[in-house]
Scaffold this motif. Structure first.
Motif, PDB file in Angstrom:
ATOM      1  N   THR A 105       0.830  -1.203   0.000  1.00  0.00           N
ATOM      2  CA  THR A 105       0.000   0.000   0.000  1.00  0.00           C
ATOM      3  C   THR A 105       0.869   1.259   0.000  1.00  0.00           C
ATOM      4  N   MET A 106       0.305   2.336  -0.477  1.00  0.00           N
ATOM      5  CA  MET A 106       1.010   3.623  -0.443  1.00  0.00           C
ATOM      6  C   MET A 106       1.230   4.063   1.001  1.00  0.00           C
ATOM      7  N   MET A 107       0.288   3.741   1.884  1.00  0.00           N
ATOM      8  CA  MET A 107       0.443   4.111   3.288  1.00  0.00           C
ATOM      9  C   MET A 107       1.683   3.433   3.883  1.00  0.00           C
ATOM     10  N   ALA A 108       1.911   2.176   3.559  1.00  0.00           N
ATOM     11  CA  ALA A 108       3.103   1.478   4.050  1.00  0.00           C
ATOM     12  C   ALA A 108       4.363   2.148   3.517  1.00  0.00           C
ATOM     13  N   LYS A 109       4.345   2.507   2.245  1.00  0.00           N
ATOM     14  CA  LYS A 109       5.512   3.171   1.655  1.00  0.00           C
ATOM     15  C   LYS A 109       5.768   4.530   2.301  1.00  0.00           C
TER      16      LYS A 109
END
Length: 117
Positions: A105-109
């Motif tokens: 996910t973009m949130m993890a990145k």
């Protein structure tokens, strides 16, 4: 000093998330098999949903791959439940629950970028 609010200090490394971890749940990928519910003795429900009072937020993004859904929920897992949740993740065949840092996910990145030295 009377009447002043206490000064808050930045969290120390070990205090981030109060010792817990972030989990991501992809509701559109759920097959409702109940495996994670059994493995965690009810931490997850039959639909693999984490307890509502641990939810951080619901997010939507354009997935980078066809294997990731656009909608996902992030939840905080308290330290006392980390082992049980890890077992629930292991038995979850559709991979609709996973540790946030293991997701694409973009949130993890974004979180990795914020916490990288």
């Amino acid at each position: 000093m009377r009447g002043r609010p206490p000064r808050s200090l930045p969290p120390r490394e070990g205090e981030r998330l109060q010792g817990g971890r972030l989990l991501v749940y992809f509701p559109d990928d759920n097959t409702c098999d109940g495996g994670a519910e059994l493995a965690t003795r009810g931490y997850f429900d039959v639909d693999n949903v984490p307890p509502w009072d641990t939810w951080v937020g619901m997010f939507r993004e354009d997935p980078e791959s066809d294997t990731q859904s656009a909608d996902y929920l992030i939840a905080w897992v308290p330290p006392v439940f980390l082992d049980a949740v890890a077992q629930g993740i292991r038995v979850n065949p559709e991979v609709c629950i996973q540790w946030l840092e293991d997701s694409t996910t973009m949130m993890a990145k974004r979180l990795k970028d914020l916490t990288s030295p």
